[in-house]
Design a protein around this motif. Structure first.
Motif, PDB file in Angstrom:
ATOM      1  N   GLU A   3     -12.281  59.915  15.765  1.00 25.34           N
ATOM      2  CA  GLU A   3     -10.903  59.806  15.243  1.00 25.34           C
ATOM      3  C   GLU A   3     -10.732  59.191  13.837  1.00 25.34           C
ATOM      4  O   GLU A   3     -10.202  59.570  13.119  1.00 25.34           O
ATOM      5  CB  GLU A   3      -9.953  59.196  16.550  1.00 25.34           C
ATOM      6  CG  GLU A   3      -9.726  59.696  17.659  1.00 25.34           C
ATOM      7  CD  GLU A   3     -10.607  59.733  18.799  1.00 25.34           C
ATOM      8  OE1 GLU A   3     -10.617  60.449  19.577  1.00 25.34           O
ATOM      9  OE2 GLU A   3     -11.640  59.209  18.384  1.00 25.34           O
ATOM     10  N   LEU A  28      -3.476  59.615  14.995  1.00 28.04           N
ATOM     11  CA  LEU A  28      -4.543  59.736  15.938  1.00 28.04           C
ATOM     12  C   LEU A  28      -4.291  60.768  16.915  1.00 28.04           C
ATOM     13  O   LEU A  28      -2.946  61.003  17.115  1.00 28.04           O
ATOM     14  CB  LEU A  28      -5.089  58.503  16.373  1.00 28.04           C
ATOM     15  CG  LEU A  28      -5.245  57.225  15.727  1.00 28.04           C
ATOM     16  CD1 LEU A  28      -5.691  56.097  16.750  1.00 28.04           C
ATOM     17  CD2 LEU A  28      -6.141  57.470  14.750  1.00 28.04           C
ATOM     18  N   THR A  29      -5.454  61.640  17.334  1.00 29.97           N
ATOM     19  CA  THR A  29      -4.961  62.432  18.333  1.00 29.97           C
ATOM     20  C   THR A  29      -5.705  61.941  19.851  1.00 29.97           C
ATOM     21  O   THR A  29      -6.642  61.408  19.664  1.00 29.97           O
ATOM     22  CB  THR A  29      -5.522  63.775  18.059  1.00 29.97           C
ATOM     23  OG1 THR A  29      -6.981  63.886  17.771  1.00 29.97           O
ATOM     24  CG2 THR A  29      -4.863  64.505  16.909  1.00 29.97           C
ATOM     25  N   ALA A  30      -5.249  62.560  20.850  1.00 28.86           N
ATOM     26  CA  ALA A  30      -5.762  62.052  22.110  1.00 28.86           C
ATOM     27  C   ALA A  30      -5.796  63.368  23.096  1.00 28.86           C
ATOM     28  O   ALA A  30      -4.857  64.005  23.035  1.00 28.86           O
ATOM     29  CB  ALA A  30      -4.862  61.007  22.760  1.00 28.86           C
ATOM     30  N   SER A  50     -10.432  56.407  28.618  1.00 28.47           N
ATOM     31  CA  SER A  50      -9.629  57.766  28.407  1.00 28.47           C
ATOM     32  C   SER A  50      -8.673  58.467  29.355  1.00 28.47           C
ATOM     33  O   SER A  50      -7.318  58.632  29.053  1.00 28.47           O
ATOM     34  CB  SER A  50     -10.508  58.920  28.074  1.00 28.47           C
ATOM     35  OG  SER A  50      -9.951  60.107  27.756  1.00 28.47           O
ATOM     36  N   MET A  58      -5.765  55.954  29.118  1.00 30.97           N
ATOM     37  CA  MET A  58      -5.345  55.891  27.851  1.00 30.97           C
ATOM     38  C   MET A  58      -5.535  54.725  27.017  1.00 30.97           C
ATOM     39  O   MET A  58      -5.283  54.504  25.849  1.00 30.97           O
ATOM     40  CB  MET A  58      -3.755  56.244  27.688  1.00 30.97           C
ATOM     41  CG  MET A  58      -3.526  57.945  28.148  1.00 30.97           C
ATOM     42  SD  MET A  58      -4.180  59.101  27.140  1.00 30.97           S
ATOM     43  CE  MET A  58      -3.386  58.580  25.509  1.00 30.97           C
ATOM     44  N   LYS A  79      -7.334  55.123  23.403  1.00 33.43           N
ATOM     45  CA  LYS A  79      -6.284  55.378  22.165  1.00 33.43           C
ATOM     46  C   LYS A  79      -5.754  53.891  21.839  1.00 33.43           C
ATOM     47  O   LYS A  79      -5.692  53.708  20.549  1.00 33.43           O
ATOM     48  CB  LYS A  79      -5.532  56.145  22.643  1.00 33.43           C
ATOM     49  CG  LYS A  79      -4.670  57.123  21.499  1.00 33.43           C
ATOM     50  CD  LYS A  79      -5.674  57.732  20.574  1.00 33.43           C
ATOM     51  CE  LYS A  79      -6.811  58.473  21.559  1.00 33.43           C
ATOM     52  NZ  LYS A  79      -7.816  59.216  20.892  1.00 33.43           N
ATOM     53  N   GLU A 131      -8.440  52.190  20.146  1.00 38.40           N
ATOM     54  CA  GLU A 131      -8.767  52.947  18.558  1.00 38.40           C
ATOM     55  C   GLU A 131      -7.468  52.681  17.672  1.00 38.40           C
ATOM     56  O   GLU A 131      -7.802  52.807  16.292  1.00 38.40           O
ATOM     57  CB  GLU A 131      -8.760  54.437  18.821  1.00 38.40           C
ATOM     58  CG  GLU A 131     -10.052  54.931  19.279  1.00 38.40           C
ATOM     59  CD  GLU A 131     -10.013  56.412  19.885  1.00 38.40           C
ATOM     60  OE1 GLU A 131      -9.070  57.200  19.666  1.00 38.40           O
ATOM     61  OE2 GLU A 131     -10.942  56.841  20.486  1.00 38.40           O
ATOM     62  N   TYR A 190       0.110  58.175  17.452  1.00 40.68           N
ATOM     63  CA  TYR A 190      -0.789  59.260  18.257  1.00 40.68           C
ATOM     64  C   TYR A 190      -0.138  60.173  18.700  1.00 40.68           C
ATOM     65  O   TYR A 190       1.084  60.105  19.079  1.00 40.68           O
ATOM     66  CB  TYR A 190      -1.811  58.212  19.167  1.00 40.68           C
ATOM     67  CG  TYR A 190      -1.331  57.980  20.190  1.00 40.68           C
ATOM     68  CD1 TYR A 190      -1.401  58.738  21.659  1.00 40.68           C
ATOM     69  CD2 TYR A 190      -0.511  56.814  20.505  1.00 40.68           C
ATOM     70  CE1 TYR A 190      -0.734  58.313  22.686  1.00 40.68           C
ATOM     71  CE2 TYR A 190      -0.006  56.498  21.519  1.00 40.68           C
ATOM     72  CZ  TYR A 190       0.010  57.020  22.621  1.00 40.68           C
ATOM     73  OH  TYR A 190       0.620  56.576  24.002  1.00 40.68           O
ATOM     74  N   SER A 227      -7.962  63.652  13.986  1.00 44.79           N
ATOM     75  CA  SER A 227      -6.919  62.703  13.498  1.00 44.79           C
ATOM     76  C   SER A 227      -6.308  63.498  12.391  1.00 44.79           C
ATOM     77  O   SER A 227      -6.880  64.531  11.756  1.00 44.79           O
ATOM     78  CB  SER A 227      -7.467  61.239  13.313  1.00 44.79           C
ATOM     79  OG  SER A 227      -7.690  60.477  14.210  1.00 44.79           O
ATOM     80  N   PRO A 284      -1.553  52.038  25.603  1.00 46.86           N
ATOM     81  CA  PRO A 284      -1.650  51.783  24.134  1.00 46.86           C
ATOM     82  C   PRO A 284      -0.484  50.958  23.754  1.00 46.86           C
ATOM     83  O   PRO A 284      -0.395  50.307  22.824  1.00 46.86           O
ATOM     84  CB  PRO A 284      -1.258  53.398  23.704  1.00 46.86           C
ATOM     85  CG  PRO A 284      -2.011  54.105  24.844  1.00 46.86           C
ATOM     86  CD  PRO A 284      -1.568  53.637  25.901  1.00 46.86           C
TER      87      PRO A 284
END
Length: 369
Positions: A143, A162-164, A201, A204, A207, A210, A225, A235, A293
């Motif tokens: 990311e 960001l992507t998850a 993960s 979460m 994330k 991150e 995100y 990302s 998150p």
């Protein structure tokens, strides 16, 4: 030729770093290797790459290796500061990475970083030290590598997205997660990762960690995100004119690892492209059922030693969950409880960070033994 010290050479990232060295033997040499365990693989790597230094941090028992072996935690810093090393790949797991990163920075080494704890627990210490020393910190995490690439290695932007993947329990309600087992939690839909990061993960929290890392790497709190199940867009960066730049590649660590080593060049990686006929989907985050998150952002808002506390509590709680001592949803409750009762140190020293970590992990291990 870049001379590498690879801290954590027997782990997933370390092994892939060595694949890049095999791919480009005229560009890289291996000066130092360290591992926590996996002595047999470490010695096989030493026989192949012939480093001048080998360290085994998780044992003091002598092993039969073609290269003399240094033992104990001090081997990390010794490898990271050697005169025959240009770039230090930090792919160890845990707080030991923080001390090694700081030692490498003081020695003027370029850092290729795949250790979350360094920035989550000690982000201000690390970034301030890197700025003072004029040292580059190149992200390996997919990311953050994606953001770095979208910024063309540094440009003005409006926000980071960001992507998850959403993990294995995307779409589930909190009530339905109460009886999740460790065996279910480690089955990630897209990535082959270790048990701890797979659970992160699933909750979460990964994330959340991150977000903290990105805040330090890119000096911003403008970070969002989005759930992207296919893990093809790693990302995005939004610019003030409404443009959004996205970095796309198959869900493999090979590309960000190689880029951190070959920067500022891009070289063929051998990674196949993805199928453009397959759809890409996006979903809004669900922090009602996956609130980790939000806890991470709260720790970042509090500042000081709070992100370290968050990381320590999560690490201990995930370990307890993997040992079947607590439930899946208890991970969040434990981390929330630690953060809400923390004695905040606004400007922690390295020793404050290490003490915060040790005290929280130690207490949780005693409470749930």
């Amino acid at each position: 030729m870049k001379r590498l010290a690879i801290l954590g050479s027997t782990g997933s990232i370390g092994r892939q770093v060595l694949d890049v060295v095999r791919r480009y033997p005229d560009r890289f040499s291996v000066a130092a290797l360290t591992a926590h365990t996996g002595a047999d693989l470490l010695c096989a790597q030493a026989a192949e790459f012939k480093p001048s230094f080998v360290g085994l941090t998780g044992s003091t028992q002598a092993i039969d290796c073609a290269v003399p072996v240094a033992y104990g935690a001090e081997a990390l810093e010794e490898a990271a500061t050697r005169d025959d090393v240009d770039t230090v790949v930090v792919s160890v797991v845990g707080m030991c990475g923080l001390k090694a990163v700081l030692a490498a920075i003081r020695a003027g080494k370029t850092i290729a970083l795949a250790n979350k704890e360094s920035l989550v627990a000690g982000g201000s210490l690390v970034m301030d030290a890197a700025k003072a020393a004029g040292v580059d910190i190149l992200p390996i995490d997919s990311e953050h590598s994606a953001v770095w690439q979208c910024l063309s290695f540094g440009k003005r932007f409006q926000k980071i997205i960001l992507t998850a993947s959403g993990g294995p329990f995307f779409g589930r309600t909190r009530d339905s997660l109460k009886n999740i087992t460790p065996e279910e939690a480690v089955k990630h839909p897209n990535w082959n990762m270790g048990a701890k990061i797979s659970v992160d993960s699933a909750t979460m929290m990964n994330k959340g960690l991150e977000i903290i890392e990105a805040a330090h790497l890119f000096h911003t709190d403008r970070i969002e995100y989005v759930i992207h199940r296919e893990s093809v867009i790693h990302s995005m960066v939004a610019f003030e004119d409404g443009t959004i730049a996205a970095q796309m590649s198959p869900p493999t660590m090979d590309i960000p690892i190689q880029l951190a080593l070959t920067y500022p060049e891009r070289l063929p990686s051998g990674t196949p492209t993805f199928d453009f006929s397959k759809p890409l989907t996006f979903h809004a985050p669900d922090e009602k059922n996956f609130p980790m998150p939000a806890l991470a952002r709260e720790s970042l808002r509090i500042g000081g030693n709070a992100p370290c506390a968050l990381n320590a509590a999560n690490e201990a709680a995930v370990g307890l969950f993997l040992k079947h001592k607590i439930g899946f949803c208890d991970i969040y409750e434990i981390v929330k409880g630690v953060l809400s009762t923390l004695s905040v140190i606004e400007k922690p020293t390295l020793q404050d960070i290490l003490n915060t970590y040790d005290e929280i992990v130690g207490k949780l291990m005693r409470d749930y033994r």
